[in-house]
Scaffold this motif. Structure first.
Motif, short mmCIF file in Angstrom:
data_model
loop_
_atom_site.label_atom_id
_atom_site.label_comp_id
_atom_site.label_asym_id
_atom_site.label_seq_id
_atom_site.Cartn_x
_atom_site.Cartn_y
_atom_site.Cartn_z
N SER A 3 0.83 -1.20 0.00
CA SER A 3 0.00 0.00 0.00
C SER A 3 0.86 1.25 0.00
O SER A 3 2.06 1.21 0.31
CB SER A 3 -0.90 0.01 1.24
N THR A 4 0.24 2.38 -0.35
CA THR A 4 0.94 3.66 -0.34
C THR A 4 1.52 3.96 1.03
O THR A 4 2.67 4.35 1.17
CB THR A 4 -0.02 4.79 -0.76
N ASP A 5 0.72 3.75 2.06
CA ASP A 5 1.18 4.04 3.41
C ASP A 5 2.37 3.17 3.78
O ASP A 5 3.30 3.62 4.45
CB ASP A 5 0.04 3.84 4.41
N ASP A 6 2.37 1.90 3.36
CA ASP A 6 3.49 1.01 3.66
C ASP A 6 4.78 1.50 3.00
O ASP A 6 5.85 1.51 3.61
CB ASP A 6 3.19 -0.42 3.19
N ASN A 238 5.09 7.09 -7.62
CA ASN A 238 3.67 6.88 -7.88
C ASN A 238 2.87 6.92 -6.57
O ASN A 238 1.79 7.53 -6.50
CB ASN A 238 3.46 5.54 -8.57
N ALA A 239 3.40 6.30 -5.52
CA ALA A 239 2.74 6.31 -4.22
C ALA A 239 2.67 7.73 -3.66
O ALA A 239 1.65 8.15 -3.08
CB ALA A 239 3.46 5.39 -3.25
N ALA A 240 3.77 8.47 -3.81
CA ALA A 240 3.79 9.85 -3.33
C ALA A 240 2.82 10.72 -4.10
O ALA A 240 2.16 11.61 -3.53
CB ALA A 240 5.21 10.41 -3.45
N LEU A 256 8.80 13.61 0.86
CA LEU A 256 10.21 13.79 0.51
C LEU A 256 10.79 12.43 0.15
O LEU A 256 10.77 11.51 0.97
CB LEU A 256 10.98 14.39 1.69
N ILE A 257 11.26 12.30 -1.08
CA ILE A 257 11.91 11.07 -1.54
C ILE A 257 13.42 11.29 -1.60
O ILE A 257 13.88 12.25 -2.22
CB ILE A 257 11.40 10.67 -2.94
#
Length: 371
Positions: A3-6, A238-240, A256-257
């Motif tokens: 998931s995005t949160d993970d 993509n998740a961000a 922030l990546i």
């Protein structure tokens, strides 16, 4: 897929990776659902970036363009992140992320900037790419402002800012991060940690364990990713992006990546990296080359073969050859160098312009052409 949160809530020292340095899939649950055509297109753009880099350095050494900043080693983070975006998303970059331009169609006019013509920025605007920034980090507050404006207009798009690890020591970085966190701005910050800010190593840049964890102070997620793995960079970006687009009717949230990677070459063509780093370090990072690992993955999965690879190289060389020819045949007016020095021309600049014009009138344009 996780998931995005993970993906965006890992511990500070953890790093998202899908392909190891040999191109083997080490996290099958994270593999993005991309078509074969898209994956090969990503590879083609990465090859384009590397070949573009080689050509530009060669042109600079021949005196045909000015100082140039190399991207070699960073193709995975640039192309991976760009492919996770919509074409309507706004992208602003520092000066090394040429992949942002390549992924948006690579207008030949981009070469004009490196040849000294400001016209080289015009074509980027049509592709929602802001002009490159030589001043470190000063574009970050602007990107946050653009993202805020898009949010106020309820537009379904985000803004993305690329910058180097050295930018995190600038005040503009912290101001932009703070504003983004306080006002729930739909922006994604991509810190390209290539281990060196000119001659300053990462460990002298910050006392933090990672750059990603700096997001904690501003109230939003920070995540580390293997920047030499285009698939990992894709899924994280993509998740961000999803998180920035008001998921489940919640407020948009920035991310922030930190893309962990390496700059193979010099900081710019005016730099000599041999005086501050060892060849052994460079060789170690070359074992993680983004092109080689992605090529291995595509070969092993039957998406790429020698014939298709050769075709890609031929197409890339043809596009670059035409772009260089168009750049060198561009008829710029030498008087334009005086136009944007100041908003209102000063007495000294006016005198220089008048002297230049007089010499031009006497000797003609041919006297100003390079032999």
């Amino acid at each position: 897929m996780a998931s995005t949160d993970d993906l965006l809530s890992l511990e500070a020292d953890e790093r998202v990776q899908i392909l190891d340095s040999d191109g083997n899939v080490v996290a099958p649950d994270l593999l993005p659902d991309l078509s074969d055509e898209t994956l090969v297109s990503m590879f083609r753009d990465m090859r384009f970036c590397r070949r573009f880099d080689e050509r530009m350095i060669s042109l600079q050494r021949q005196g045909r363009i000015g100082t140039y900043a190399s991207l070699a080693g960073q193709e995975g983070s640039q192309i991976g992140s760009m492919y996770a975006l919509s074409e309507k998303d706004i992208v602003s970059y520092q000066y090394r992320e040429h992949g942002a331009v390549v992924a948006r169609g690579f207008p030949w006019e981009y070469l004009l900037y490196w040849a000294g013509h400001e016209d080289g920025h015009i074509a980027l605007a049509d592709r929602n790419v802001f002009p490159l920034n030589i001043s470190i980090a000063d574009h970050l507050p602007h990107v946050v402002g653009v993202a805020m404006a898009m949010d106020y207009r309820d537009e379904s798009r985000i803004a993305v800012a690329h910058f180097g690890d050295g930018a995190t020591s600038e005040g503009d970085f912290h101001e932009a991060m703070n504003f983004a966190g306080v006002f729930d701005v739909p922006v994604v910050f991509v810190c390209n940690n290539n281990q060196w800010a000119i001659s300053t190593p990462r460990e002298r840049q910050t006392a933090s364990r990672t750059f990603a964890q700096k997001a904690d102070a501003y109230g939003f997620d920070g995540v580390r990713v293997d920047g030499m793995d285009p698939l990992a960079t894709y899924v994280v970006t993509n998740a961000a992006r999803e998180k920035a687009l008001k998921p489940s009717n919640d407020a948009p949230r920035p991310t922030l990546i930190e893309a962990v990677q390496y700059r193979y070459g010099a900081h710019t063509t005016a730099d000599d990296p041999s005086v501050y780093r060892d060849d052994a370090e460079v060789d170690e990072w070359r074992e993680k080359d983004p092109l080689e690992r992605f090529e291995s993955f595509l070969y092993e999965t039957g998406r790429l073969d020698d014939e298709r690879c050769s075709t890609i190289d031929e197409e890339v060389d043809a596009v670059l050859a035409e772009a260089v020819e168009q750049m060198e045949s561009y008829g710029a007016d030498p008087n334009s160098m005086f136009e944007y020095v100041y908003a209102n021309q000063t007495r000294n600049v006016r005198k220089q312009h008048d002297a230049f014009q007089q010499a031009r009138d006497v000797h003609g344009d041919e006297s100003f052409h390079r032999e």
